[in-house]
Design an enzyme around this catalytic site. Structure first.
Site, PDB file in Angstrom:
ATOM      1  N   GLY A  55     -65.796  64.001  -2.241  1.00 42.02           N
ATOM      2  CA  GLY A  55     -66.128  62.619  -1.916  1.00 42.02           C
ATOM      3  C   GLY A  55     -66.746  62.518  -0.542  1.00 42.02           C
ATOM      4  O   GLY A  55     -66.586  63.421   0.296  1.00 42.02           O
TER       5      GLY A  55
ATOM      6  N   GLN B  94     -69.492  58.775   7.293  1.00 39.07           N
ATOM      7  CA  GLN B  94     -69.478  60.215   7.573  1.00 39.07           C
ATOM      8  C   GLN B  94     -70.877  60.785   7.790  1.00 39.07           C
ATOM      9  O   GLN B  94     -71.013  61.908   8.265  1.00 39.07           O
ATOM     10  CB  GLN B  94     -68.803  60.978   6.424  1.00 39.07           C
ATOM     11  CG  GLN B  94     -67.312  60.694   6.345  1.00 39.07           C
ATOM     12  CD  GLN B  94     -66.684  61.482   5.224  1.00 39.07           C
ATOM     13  OE1 GLN B  94     -66.698  61.065   4.074  1.00 39.07           O
ATOM     14  NE2 GLN B  94     -66.137  62.652   5.539  1.00 39.07           N
TER      15      GLN B  94
ATOM     16  N   CYS C  77     -60.651  66.687   4.687  1.00 36.82           N
ATOM     17  CA  CYS C  77     -61.793  65.779   4.851  1.00 36.82           C
ATOM     18  C   CYS C  77     -62.952  66.569   5.439  1.00 36.82           C
ATOM     19  O   CYS C  77     -62.747  67.372   6.359  1.00 36.82           O
ATOM     20  CB  CYS C  77     -61.389  64.648   5.806  1.00 36.82           C
ATOM     21  SG  CYS C  77     -62.720  63.501   6.181  1.00 36.82           S
ATOM     22  N   LEU C  78     -64.155  66.340   4.917  1.00 35.34           N
ATOM     23  CA  LEU C  78     -65.327  67.073   5.419  1.00 35.34           C
ATOM     24  C   LEU C  78     -65.561  66.816   6.909  1.00 35.34           C
ATOM     25  O   LEU C  78     -66.156  67.639   7.588  1.00 35.34           O
ATOM     26  CB  LEU C  78     -66.581  66.691   4.616  1.00 35.34           C
ATOM     27  CG  LEU C  78     -66.596  67.122   3.146  1.00 35.34           C
ATOM     28  CD1 LEU C  78     -67.894  66.675   2.482  1.00 35.34           C
ATOM     29  CD2 LEU C  78     -66.419  68.626   3.006  1.00 35.34           C
TER      30      LEU C  78
ATOM     31  N   HIS D 215     -59.119  57.710  -0.292  1.00 34.33           N
ATOM     32  CA  HIS D 215     -59.535  58.396   0.948  1.00 34.33           C
ATOM     33  C   HIS D 215     -60.906  57.880   1.397  1.00 34.33           C
ATOM     34  O   HIS D 215     -61.098  57.544   2.568  1.00 34.33           O
ATOM     35  CB  HIS D 215     -59.566  59.916   0.674  1.00 34.33           C
ATOM     36  CG  HIS D 215     -60.049  60.752   1.808  1.00 34.33           C
ATOM     37  ND1 HIS D 215     -59.270  61.729   2.406  1.00 34.33           N
ATOM     38  CD2 HIS D 215     -61.232  60.791   2.465  1.00 34.33           C
ATOM     39  CE1 HIS D 215     -59.963  62.306   3.383  1.00 34.33           C
ATOM     40  NE2 HIS D 215     -61.158  61.767   3.431  1.00 34.33           N
ATOM     41  N   GLU D 216     -61.857  57.801   0.456  1.00 36.41           N
ATOM     42  CA  GLU D 216     -63.217  57.389   0.819  1.00 36.41           C
ATOM     43  C   GLU D 216     -63.273  55.901   1.187  1.00 36.41           C
ATOM     44  O   GLU D 216     -63.965  55.514   2.126  1.00 36.41           O
ATOM     45  CB  GLU D 216     -64.202  57.702  -0.313  1.00 36.41           C
ATOM     46  CG  GLU D 216     -64.288  59.168  -0.715  1.00 36.41           C
ATOM     47  CD  GLU D 216     -64.428  60.132   0.448  1.00 36.41           C
ATOM     48  OE1 GLU D 216     -64.962  59.767   1.517  1.00 36.41           O
ATOM     49  OE2 GLU D 216     -63.971  61.284   0.300  1.00 36.41           O
TER      50      GLU D 216
ATOM     51  N   HIS E 129     -62.257  55.295   4.656  1.00 36.87           N
ATOM     52  CA  HIS E 129     -63.322  55.576   5.634  1.00 36.87           C
ATOM     53  C   HIS E 129     -64.127  54.317   5.951  1.00 36.87           C
ATOM     54  O   HIS E 129     -64.609  54.150   7.071  1.00 36.87           O
ATOM     55  CB  HIS E 129     -64.294  56.633   5.091  1.00 36.87           C
ATOM     56  CG  HIS E 129     -63.904  58.056   5.378  1.00 36.87           C
ATOM     57  ND1 HIS E 129     -63.766  58.551   6.647  1.00 36.87           N
ATOM     58  CD2 HIS E 129     -63.648  59.085   4.549  1.00 36.87           C
ATOM     59  CE1 HIS E 129     -63.433  59.840   6.587  1.00 36.87           C
ATOM     60  NE2 HIS E 129     -63.351  60.184   5.326  1.00 36.87           N
TER      61      HIS E 129
HETATM   62 ZN    ZN Z   1     -62.869  62.004   4.562  1.00 37.87          ZN
END
Ligand code: ZN
Length: 151
Positions: A46, A51, A88-89, A130-131, A134
């Site tokens: 995701g 991000q 998380c990326l 999670h997304e 953000h």
């Molecule tokens: Zn993340």
């Protein structure tokens, strides 16, 4: 399509609230495609627009080969509880246990502007939560119960 630069933990953009998308134009659909490329490039499940440094309410998720591109997503139903390890990326090498709903229903617009409802459980529910976090400047480390060494 293009891979965009990933914003990392020290970047303030991750802490800002993203704005709703008012008009779905080429700029938005291109951005969604770039977000998909960026997510796949980094082997994530995701990615949210902040991000890649853009404060718009856009999310892409791919859990188990089902790609979702969501505009202005919001959680309209949440059920149960599930604790599992998350990463998380934007936080490479950081993992921790986070409590999320077991099942969620998300309402959003698709890239054609059609109102859709997506139901997810387990990892898909976790990725959606999670997304969407953000988009409100919330990152998973805020919710970690216990940090772990790996995912
Ligand atoms: Zn993340």
């Amino acid at each position: 399509m293009a891979v965009r630069i990933l914003r990392k933990f020290q970047d303030d953009v991750l802490r800002n609230k993203a704005k709703p998308v008012k008009k779905i134009d080429k700029h938005i659909t291109k951005l969604l495609d770039d977000m998909v490329d960026t997510m796949y490039e980094h082997k994530g499940v995701g990615l949210a627009a902040p991000q890649v440094g853009i404060l718009k309410r856009l999310v892409v998720v791919d859990v188990g080969g089902c790609l979702l591109k969501l505009i202005n997503p919001r959680i309209v139903e949440a059920r149960g509880e599930d604790v599992d390890v998350e990463g998380c990326l934007s936080f490479p090498g950081v993992f921790g246990e986070v409590k999320r709903p077991e099942k969620v229903v998300v309402e959003a617009l698709d890239p054609k502007g059609k109102r859709i409802k997506v139901g997810g459980e387990g990892l898909l529910a976790r990725a959606l939560c999670h997304e969407i976090d953000h988009l409100d400047g919330i990152v998973f480390i805020d919710k970690v119960i216990r940090f772990t060494d790996e995912d």
